[in-house]
Scaffold this motif. Sequence first.
Motif, PDB file in Angstrom:
ATOM      1  N   UNK A 129      -3.956  -5.085   6.615  1.00  0.00           N
ATOM      2  CA  UNK A 129      -5.101  -5.285   5.725  1.00  0.00           C
ATOM      3  C   UNK A 129      -5.702  -6.659   5.941  1.00  0.00           C
ATOM      4  N   UNK A 130      -6.988  -6.745   5.724  1.00  0.00           N
ATOM      5  CA  UNK A 130      -7.672  -8.035   5.780  1.00  0.00           C
ATOM      6  C   UNK A 130      -7.950  -8.570   4.382  1.00  0.00           C
ATOM      7  N   UNK A 131      -7.381  -7.947   3.365  1.00  0.00           N
ATOM      8  CA  UNK A 131      -7.623  -8.381   1.998  1.00  0.00           C
ATOM      9  C   UNK A 131      -7.009  -9.762   1.770  1.00  0.00           C
ATOM     10  N   UNK A 132      -7.818 -10.675   1.249  1.00  0.00           N
ATOM     11  CA  UNK A 132      -7.370 -12.042   1.033  1.00  0.00           C
ATOM     12  C   UNK A 132      -6.748 -12.214  -0.347  1.00  0.00           C
ATOM     13  N   UNK A 133      -5.872 -13.197  -0.459  1.00  0.00           N
ATOM     14  CA  UNK A 133      -5.326 -13.552  -1.762  1.00  0.00           C
ATOM     15  C   UNK A 133      -6.450 -14.061  -2.664  1.00  0.00           C
ATOM     16  N   UNK A 134      -6.372 -13.728  -3.942  1.00  0.00           N
ATOM     17  CA  UNK A 134      -7.330 -14.264  -4.905  1.00  0.00           C
ATOM     18  C   UNK A 134      -6.641 -15.214  -5.887  1.00  0.00           C
ATOM     19  N   UNK A 135      -5.482 -15.696  -5.494  1.00  0.00           N
ATOM     20  CA  UNK A 135      -4.735 -16.708  -6.234  1.00  0.00           C
ATOM     21  C   UNK A 135      -4.194 -17.711  -5.223  1.00  0.00           C
ATOM     22  N   UNK A 151      -3.637 -26.722  -5.391  1.00  0.00           N
ATOM     23  CA  UNK A 151      -3.731 -25.263  -5.245  1.00  0.00           C
ATOM     24  C   UNK A 151      -4.575 -24.924  -4.021  1.00  0.00           C
ATOM     25  N   UNK A 152      -4.066 -24.013  -3.208  1.00  0.00           N
ATOM     26  CA  UNK A 152      -4.814 -23.516  -2.070  1.00  0.00           C
ATOM     27  C   UNK A 152      -4.229 -22.177  -1.651  1.00  0.00           C
ATOM     28  N   UNK A 153      -5.051 -21.356  -1.026  1.00  0.00           N
ATOM     29  CA  UNK A 153      -4.602 -20.060  -0.521  1.00  0.00           C
ATOM     30  C   UNK A 153      -4.705 -20.000   0.997  1.00  0.00           C
ATOM     31  N   UNK A 154      -4.743 -21.163   1.650  1.00  0.00           N
ATOM     32  CA  UNK A 154      -4.973 -21.172   3.106  1.00  0.00           C
ATOM     33  C   UNK A 154      -3.697 -20.893   3.882  1.00  0.00           C
ATOM     34  N   UNK A 155      -3.858 -20.626   5.178  1.00  0.00           N
ATOM     35  CA  UNK A 155      -2.721 -20.265   6.023  1.00  0.00           C
ATOM     36  C   UNK A 155      -2.098 -21.449   6.747  1.00  0.00           C
ATOM     37  N   UNK A 156      -2.681 -22.642   6.615  1.00  0.00           N
ATOM     38  CA  UNK A 156      -2.125 -23.794   7.316  1.00  0.00           C
ATOM     39  C   UNK A 156      -1.152 -24.582   6.446  1.00  0.00           C
ATOM     40  N   UNK A 157      -1.525 -24.821   5.202  1.00  0.00           N
ATOM     41  CA  UNK A 157      -0.707 -25.647   4.329  1.00  0.00           C
ATOM     42  C   UNK A 157      -0.038 -24.851   3.203  1.00  0.00           C
ATOM     43  N   UNK A 158      -0.839 -24.130   2.458  1.00  0.00           N
ATOM     44  CA  UNK A 158      -0.352 -23.557   1.218  1.00  0.00           C
ATOM     45  C   UNK A 158      -0.324 -24.624   0.131  1.00  0.00           C
ATOM     46  N   UNK A 205      -9.518 -23.634   8.266  1.00  0.00           N
ATOM     47  CA  UNK A 205      -8.336 -22.895   7.825  1.00  0.00           C
ATOM     48  C   UNK A 205      -8.745 -21.635   7.057  1.00  0.00           C
ATOM     49  N   UNK A 206      -8.197 -20.503   7.454  1.00  0.00           N
ATOM     50  CA  UNK A 206      -8.513 -19.225   6.818  1.00  0.00           C
ATOM     51  C   UNK A 206      -7.698 -19.038   5.544  1.00  0.00           C
ATOM     52  N   UNK A 207      -8.171 -18.130   4.695  1.00  0.00           N
ATOM     53  CA  UNK A 207      -7.435 -17.730   3.497  1.00  0.00           C
ATOM     54  C   UNK A 207      -6.388 -16.684   3.901  1.00  0.00           C
ATOM     55  N   UNK A 208      -5.191 -16.808   3.348  1.00  0.00           N
ATOM     56  CA  UNK A 208      -4.090 -15.908   3.704  1.00  0.00           C
ATOM     57  C   UNK A 208      -4.374 -14.484   3.245  1.00  0.00           C
ATOM     58  N   UNK A 209      -3.996 -13.518   4.063  1.00  0.00           N
ATOM     59  CA  UNK A 209      -4.097 -12.116   3.681  1.00  0.00           C
ATOM     60  C   UNK A 209      -2.857 -11.720   2.875  1.00  0.00           C
ATOM     61  N   UNK A 210      -3.007 -10.720   2.030  1.00  0.00           N
ATOM     62  CA  UNK A 210      -1.938 -10.373   1.102  1.00  0.00           C
ATOM     63  C   UNK A 210      -0.730  -9.763   1.809  1.00  0.00           C
TER      64      UNK A 210
END
Length: 374
Positions: free
Chosen positions: A5-11, A234-241, A299-304
């Motif tokens: 899925x390409x659905x991104x986290x919304x938190x 707070x972040x939802x990215x895939x590099x740091x979190x 940095x992209x937003x993480x997928x669920x």
Amino acid sequence: MSAVTNERHDTPVIKLNQPDDSHKFRPLPKPSGRYPYHLPLEDIQAASDQKLVFHMVGDTGGILNPDFQSKVAAEMSRQFNIANVAHDSPQFLYHLGDIVYHHGEAEHYYQQFFAPYRQYPAPVFAIAGNHDSDINPDNKIPYQSLDAFIAVFCDTASRKINFCGDTGWKSMVQPNVYWTLQTPLANIIGLYSNTPKYGVIENEQRNWFIEELKAAGAERPGKAILVCLHHAPYTADINHGSSLPMISFLEEAFEESGVRADIVFSGHVHNYQRFHKQYPDGKILPFIVAGAGGFDQLHSIATIDNPAFSAQHPLLQDVKLENYCENKHGFLKISLSRVEAGINLTGEYYTIPHQLTVEGHAELADRFNFCFDV
């Protein structure tokens, strides 16, 4: 086999199984000014008690492709011409850290800061990022953490910087690497979160911050409280979190001081994100990430379905990702105005075309408004 899925986290999310790099902590330089490290905006320029407009951006240094940092700087400068017509010119730029990459070396300030911003027509204030604070062990001339940052932003008097090249850039007079910019409409508290990936703030700065919150709280509702730090809580990215240490630091300080900030700004993550945290008393605290100011990689937003990230942590509860931009560089324009109830804040996030060959100027990507009346 489950579908991708390409659905991104919304938190916000945390990045799992990260090593402890707190050993990278660098000792802080001595303050250049006196405690409690205040700088009134009126010491630098005239300031209205009815309206305040300024730019904000983080992570501007560019190495592989400096065109992005130059385009962001040029678009912020261009807004002055547009704003002059509407009497809405920004009064300064507040930088959220990582001015140069990767080790805060003086020799990189010309290409990554002085030259791109030579046409910016207003003062520039800053907090330091982890890359501004780091040290390159291979540099032929030994230097201490933040030496160049101090020379540019924390001088005892404004003077020409000896490594500014042909720009004639003059130093700023911030009193410390953590400090408060006092304006007629807001106290802007800038923290220094050091070099580790998720930030480290020791007791001396913590105690100072608590006292700053108390002092700023006493000036409500006539002044808002803006808190700035480089590492994004707070972040939802895939590099740091998300940074659990910075979340804990802020929440404990809010609790101990009895004063909660009105809004929190950060960089470190190379994208734009706007979070809203709702507290048990019903109040919402916005957390804004604006770290897409020029560094080449976004940095992209993480997928669920990404197993490297989790949204399941007690410190991430009641926080919602309201909007984001993960694929374009950009910057913020913040406007504060005095209203009957207190202080009104409007934020606008502008992006530039990611393909630099494409004609066009910055476009509005997000707009938010809050009235601070506490």
